[in-house]
Structure formats: structure tokens, C-alpha cells
Scaffold this active site. Structure first.
Site, short mmCIF file in Angstrom:
data_model
loop_
_atom_site.label_atom_id
_atom_site.label_comp_id
_atom_site.label_asym_id
_atom_site.label_seq_id
_atom_site.Cartn_x
_atom_site.Cartn_y
_atom_site.Cartn_z
N HIS A 155 0.83 -1.22 0.00
CA HIS A 155 0.00 0.00 0.00
C HIS A 155 0.86 1.26 0.00
O HIS A 155 0.44 2.30 0.48
CB HIS A 155 -0.94 0.04 1.20
N SER A 276 14.73 21.21 -16.05
CA SER A 276 13.51 21.97 -16.28
C SER A 276 13.89 23.25 -17.01
O SER A 276 14.97 23.79 -16.80
CB SER A 276 12.86 22.30 -14.94
N LYS A 282 16.02 21.53 -10.82
CA LYS A 282 15.36 20.26 -11.09
C LYS A 282 16.24 19.24 -11.80
O LYS A 282 17.03 19.57 -12.67
CB LYS A 282 14.13 20.50 -11.97
#
Ligand code: ARG
Length: 460
Positions: A155, A276, A282
Site C-alpha cells: 500500500h 527543467s 530540477k
């Protein structure tokens, strides 16, 4: 030669020619079309249907055409519809009327089936090799990070400690099943359709066994109607490719998660990361994201062809020309994804310290604590509930399990004694010593097994 207009007095409209032409995409079948035609000419001469001299002229012409195409000297024309007609028209242009003998005892219906099977066969070989190389890369990553431990998740919540190698070997297994599926598909792909003609067989004394041998087929189709109508082999490839892409996409997802700031378990090599255009800080996992994205279109091709085929009466229908773009794109998407993953996986930097830290935060030894109580006589269900309460307490106190005092432990069960502190990540791993479990001893065996599998030739 112009378009095939046997019974017609007028030419097809420009719109019709453009709409029906497949040459813009089926040109890439040319190596298979030419190989098939050379084998066909050879067979026709062996059977005395054309002379040896004619076969030689045809073969020479076809070989020259292949060179023209490879050297970008060949003009593909939409008025000749497809690759088969483009090559035949050029052959007749080059060698004259004798070129027109090549189409004796065959039809474009069995010809296109042959070309697609040869293309699929070559793609299957490439796919198998690529998957093995990816497995090799996964194995390499597992070996260089033999001792790395991380929380296994269910999960997406921290569950139990696992070895990174064990996690990576899970993908090895998936790709091993993919290999088996492609291998199996190959048995039904390498069935020679030639000799089926338009649909009913051909009225010449041809030698299909000879053709099969020449072209590397292991079987010969047993029903001419089926042979020109069957696209199961493409569907099977697309199905196997869909599952394989699904596996790649799950791996992609984990690489995306693991390289995110929240996890910080791995760092992509700069060669496999992108920046980016606005945010200078980034380092983005675009390769993995695109792989995840391409998975959708590969599924789409499978659905599209299943739908195209579902209501087709026997035998050949032009609808089937729609099999090509989706199939080519499936092969291209799958192969390019596997190729780039080989590089991305083998250069991935693992941050083992961060993985280890995440184990503490996630109370991943809670199951071991419950097992501890069980071994001291507690029923598993009660042990589960005791440890549940203990974890809840620790979380409210902002403590890890190892930071709790023995008194605190004893507040939850008198069965806790000093030896509770001997439960560690290492004992947790070692305890899971079942076949297929994450115990280091088992994983060592699994790595050796994987290595052995990779050293065997495919299909063995
Ligand atoms: N371009 C066709 C295809 O891709 C080849 C077979 C054409 N046969 C025909 N009878 N029109 O399916």
C-alpha cells in the site's frame, strides 16, 4: 506498370490512392519482402515453373533494389500502394517482362502474411536479447549493492525490511516470464504462410517445405484460408509487449518515487535525467515517466487490433492493413524502452544510508516483534494487537521501537524481556529464510540462480 487495374477502365482517384496506400509505413518490410521474393524465385526455378536464368535475373534485380533502398535511392510511390507492389514495379522496370514472372503462384495476401511473420520473427529475436540485457543490468545493480536494505512496501506504506537485491530480483522474475511469453509466441509466428495464394492455395507444383527451410520457418501453415487471415501472432506479440511494458512501467514508477525528495533512495545518472526549462534546481526522471507513458499506447495497439479483427469474415480483408502501424510502434516502443532502461538501471546510484534510515521511521520491525511474542507463547492475533498498540504508543511519543525502555515494553506484555533488543534489521532479514524469501542466504542463492539463467541460451 501502373496500379493494378485489371478490370477497370479508369484510374483510381487521388483520394483513393492516398487513402488506401500503405507504403508510407510498410516500406520498412522491404528486407523481408525481398528475402521472401528471392526464396520464391529460387523455389519456382527449382520446380521448373520458371527457368534458372529467369530466377537469376529476378534475384539480381531484387538484390539491386535492396541496395537502392538502403542507399536511399529508391522512390517509393503511393500509386503502387504498398511495399510489395513498389518492389515488383521497380523489378519490372529494371529487368523487363521477366520480372512479371515473380508473382507466379503467390498473392499479396500470402506475401504480406509472410513479410509480417518475418518481421515479427526478427523483432522477437531482438526483444529476447534486449530483455536479457536488461536482466543483466538489474543483476549488476543488485550485486554492486548486495548489502543495501530498504523498507519493502505494501500500500506504499513501509512494511518489512528487504534486501534491495531481493527487490530487484522481483523484476528479474517478471522479465523472465516475459521472455517465456515471447518465446512461446515465436512458435506460432514461425509458421510459413506462403503457398496459400489469395486464399485457396495455388495451382502450381510448388515446394513449401523448401521455402520454409530457405526462410527459417519451423512449421508450414495447414489451412490456406487461415494462413492469409491469421494475425494472432501480432496480437500475441502485442499482448506479451503490453505485459512487458507494464513491468517496465512499474519499475519506472519506483525509480520516479525513489528519486523523489521524499524517498531519496536513488539518484539518476545525469545522462539519464533531464532538467527543467524554468526551475534550475530540477533533475527530472523524464525517461522513466515516458516509459510509463508509452505503456498506454502499447496497450492501445493491442485493443485496436483485437477490435479490427473481431468481425472480419474469412479470408483476407483490407482492414488487416491496419495491423502494421500499431505493430511497428509496439516493437519500437518496447525496444527503445528496454534499451534506455539498460543504461538507466546500470548507472543508477543507490543511496543505501537513506534506505536504511527509512526502515527506522517506518516501524518495519513490528512483525518481528509480534513473531517474538508468538515464540514466547502468545497467539499471533493477540501478539498482532499488542504490537499494534505498542507502535501507536511509540509514534505518539515520537520514538522508534529501539528507543523504548523495557518498562515501556512490559506495559504492553509481560512476555517482553531484555532480548527484545536483539531484534534488528539483520535478524529480521535472516529470519525470512523461506524459499523465495529475503534472507541474505536465500538472496545469495537467488543471485546465483539468476546468473545461471542468463548464461543459458534463450528458450532453454
Ligand atoms: N498492403 C496490404 C496489407 O497491408 C497488402 C495486401 C493487399 N492485398 C490485397 N488483396 N489488397 O494488408
Amino acid at each position: 506498370m501502373s496500379q493494378i487495374r485489371g478490370r477497370f477502365l479508369r484510374a483510381a482517384s487521388k483520394g483513393t490512392i492516398g487513402y488506401t496506400a500503405s507504403i508510407p509505413f510498410d516500406w520498412r518490410l522491404y528486407p523481408y519482402d525481398i528475402a521472401g521474393s528471392i526464396a520464391h524465385a529460387k523455389m519456382l526455378s527449382k520446380q521448373g515453373i520458371i527457368s534458372d536464368k529467369e530466377a537469376k535475373i529476378i534475384t539480381r534485380g531484387l538484390t539491386a533494389i535492396r541496395e537502392e533502398i538502403e542507399r536511399d535511392k529508391f522512390k517509393f510511390k503511393s500509386e503502387f500502394e504498398d511495399i510489395h507492389m513498389n518492389i515488383e514495379a521497380r523489378l519490372i522496370e529494371k529487368v523487363g517482362k521477366v520480372g512479371g514472372k515473380l508473382h507466379t503462384a503467390r498473392s499479396r495476401n500470402d506475401q504480406v502474411a509472410l513479410d509480417m511473420r518475418l518481421f515479427a520473427g526478427a523483432s522477437l529475436l531482438q526483444t529476447g536479447k534486449a530483455i536479457k540485457n536488461l536482466q543483466q543490468a538489474l543483476l549488476g545493480l543488485a550485486k554492486t549493492n548486495k548489502n543495501a536494505v530498504l523498507p519493502g512496501y505494501t500500500h506504499l506504506q513501509p512494511a518489512q525490511p528487504i534486501l534491495l537485491a531481493h527487490h530487484l530480483l522481483a523484476y528479474f522474475e517478471m522479465f523472465q516470464r516475459d521472455l517465456a511469453r515471447f518465446d512461446d509466441c515465436s512458435k506460432r509466428t514461425m509458421v510459413l504462410p506462403s503457398g496459400s495464394g489469395a486464399l485457396a492455395g495455388v495451382g502450381y507444383d510448388i515446394d513449401r517445405e523448401f521455402l520454409a527451410k530457405e526462410l527459417g520457418f519451423s512449421q508450414i501453415s495447414q489451412n490456406s484460408i487461415d494462413a492469409v487471415s491469421d494475425r494472432d501472432f501480432i496480437l500475441e506479440y502485442e499482448f506479451a509487449a503490453s505485459i512487458c511494458m507494464m513491468h517496465l512501467s512499474r519499475l519506472a514508477e519506483e525509480i520516479i518515487l525513489w528519486s523523489s525528495a521524499g524517498f531519496d533512495f536513488v539518484e539518476l545518472d545525469e545522462a539519464y535525467a533531464t532538467g527543467s526549462s524554468i526551475m534550475p534546481q530540477k533533475k527530472n526522471p523524464d525517461v522513466a515517466e515516458l516509459a510509463r507513458g508509452k505503456t498506454g499506447r502499447v496497450y492501445g495497439h493491442l485493443m485496436a487490433l483485437l477490435t479490427t479483427m473481431k468481425a472480419l469474415s474469412l479470408a483476407y480483408n483490407r482492414d488487416m492493413q491496419e495491423d502494421k502501424e500499431g505493430f511497428f510502434d509496439t516493437v519500437d516502443s518496447l525496444l527503445s524502452t528496454i534499451e534506455i532502461f539498460i543504461g538507466m538501471v546500470s548507472t543508477l546510484h543507490v543511496k543505501a544510508d537513506n534506505m536504511r534510515r527509512a526502515l527506522e521511521k517506518g516501524y518495519t520491525l513490528a512483525t518481528d516483534l509480534a513473531d517474538y511474542l508468538v515464540k514466547k507463547g502468545e497467539a499471533f492475533r493477540s501478539a498482532h494487537s499488542i504490537v499494534g498498540k505498542l507502535v501507536n504508543y511509540a509514534a505518539t511519543e515520537g520514538k522508534s521501537l529501539s528507543e523504548l525502555s523495557l518498562t515501556e515494553y512490559k506495559n504492553f506484555s509481560p512476555l517482553f524481556t531484555k532480548d527484545v533488543y536483539s531484534i534488528t534489521v539483520e535478524t529480521s532479514l535472516a529470519a525470512r529464510n523461506t524459499i523465495g524469501g529475503t534472507a541474505p542466504e536465500r538472496v545469495k542463492q537467488a543471485l546465483a540462480r539468476a546468473k545461471k539463467i542468463l548464461s543459458k541460451p534463450q528458450g532453454k
